[in-house]
Scaffold this active site. Structure first.
Site: not given
Ligand code: NVA
Ligand code: CP
Length: 308
Positions: A132, A293, A129, A102, A225, A265
């Site tokens: 997701q 997931r 992502h 990540r 989101d 998500c």
């Molecule tokens: N768009 C959000 C998704 C989190 C799972 C982020 O990048 O923070």
């Molecule tokens: N949806 C998602 O990726 O959640 P987290 O940020 O908790 O991993």
């Protein structure tokens, strides 16, 4: 056979996506059948950003498959002190069978995949992502059956990493998609162009609008989101203003098809991008989506690691 990665859903064929959905469905129905699928295998999980779902679903998923996962916060490993992505990739590949990362910069996960001799999974970057999206379309198949053709998913909000992967997922899963974003917060042109090629090949429509009502009209699913993603914390206040009128509330859900489900998500900010009545209401599938997931990623792990 050359190793595969999952950096973007765009990189998978429609047949491969279908294979993953079928495997995930089989695993969810009968997890015991796969309890030894990855015995002795290890997954390194690099996190430059926070996570609840991604961390827990990958770690528990590996355990359920008989394997092992290592949580590597970038603050705790040498990346945090300047070791290169390239050296990190080469070294980790000497120990583990797969790497999940990540990242902030999308290029970091691309470079990990380039330099690691083992499969690399994008567990969210600033741009995409993909894990997701796999879970999202698995959830849609559970709600509406494996043939999603002719149905539409609406995404209301920021044209962010989740929106980009949803575009690719829709094309691969054969679903029309409509995205409503305020001006200045649309999906990125490069991903839109690539997804449009996938959509044309699949014979599905991509629609972009500034009107949430237009996006959700006729939709079988409404998705949103957060308005400020990880790394955009300083813009949170200005974004509250920019996204006024883009909350998914009961009135907006009423513009979708009667059987429409609500997806997010997570994490969610009730009262901002979604009202509490929708997030916690009868149309919401947010916790099935979170659970999926793990099922989708277990299928992905077995597919990537066993085919190396
Ligand atoms: N768009 C959000 C998704 C989190 C799972 C982020 O990048 O923070
Ligand atoms: N949806 C998602 O990726 O959640 P987290 O940020 O908790 O991993």
């Amino acid at each position: 056979m050359a190793k595969r990665d999952l950096i973007s859903i765009h990189d998978l064929s429609r047949e491969e996506v279908e294979t993953l959905f079928e495997l995930a469905t089989e695993m969810k129905a009968d997890p015991g059948l796969f309890a030894n699928a990855l015995v002795g295998k290890s997954l390194a999980m690099i996190f430059q950003k926070s996570s609840t779902r991604t961390r827990v679903s990958f770690e528990v998923g590996m355990t359920q498959l008989g394997g092992h996962a290592l949580f590597l916060s970038s603050n705790d490993i040498q990346i945090g002190r300047g070791e290169t992505i390239s050296d990190t990739a080469h070294v980790l590949a000497r120990f583990v069978d797969c790497i999940m990362a990540r990242t902030f910069a999308h290029q970091d996960v691309v470079d990990l995949a380039r330099f690691a001799s083992v499969p690399v999974i994008n567990g969210l970057s600033d741009d995409l992502h993909p894990c997701q999206a796999l879970a999202d379309f698995l959830t849609l198949r559970e709600a509406f059956g494996s043939d999603l053709s002719g149905r539409k998913i609406a995404y209301v909000g920021d044209g962010n990493n989740v929106a980009h992967s949803l575009l690719f997922g829709a094309a691969k899963a054969g679903m029309n998609i409509s995205i409503a974003s305020p001006r200045g917060f649309e999906v990125a042109t490069n991903y839109l162009e690539l997804a449009s090629e996938d959509a044309a090949a699949a014979g599905v429509q991509i629609e972009l609008t500034e009107s949430p009502v237009e996006a959700v009209s006729g939709a079988s699913a409404v998705y949103t989101d957060v308005w400020a993603s990880m790394g955009q914390e300083e813009e949170a206040a200005s974004r509250l203003e920019a996204f006024r009128g883009f909350q998914v509330d009961g009135a907006l859900m009423a513009e979708a098809r009667p059987e429409a489900i609500f997806l997010h998500c997570l994490p969610a900010h009730r009262g901002e991008e979604v009202s509490a009545e929708v997030a916690d209401g009868p149309q919401s599938r947010i916790f099935d989506q979170a659970e999926n997931r793990m099922h989708a990623q277990k299928a992905l792990l077995v597919w990537l690691i066993q085919s190396v």
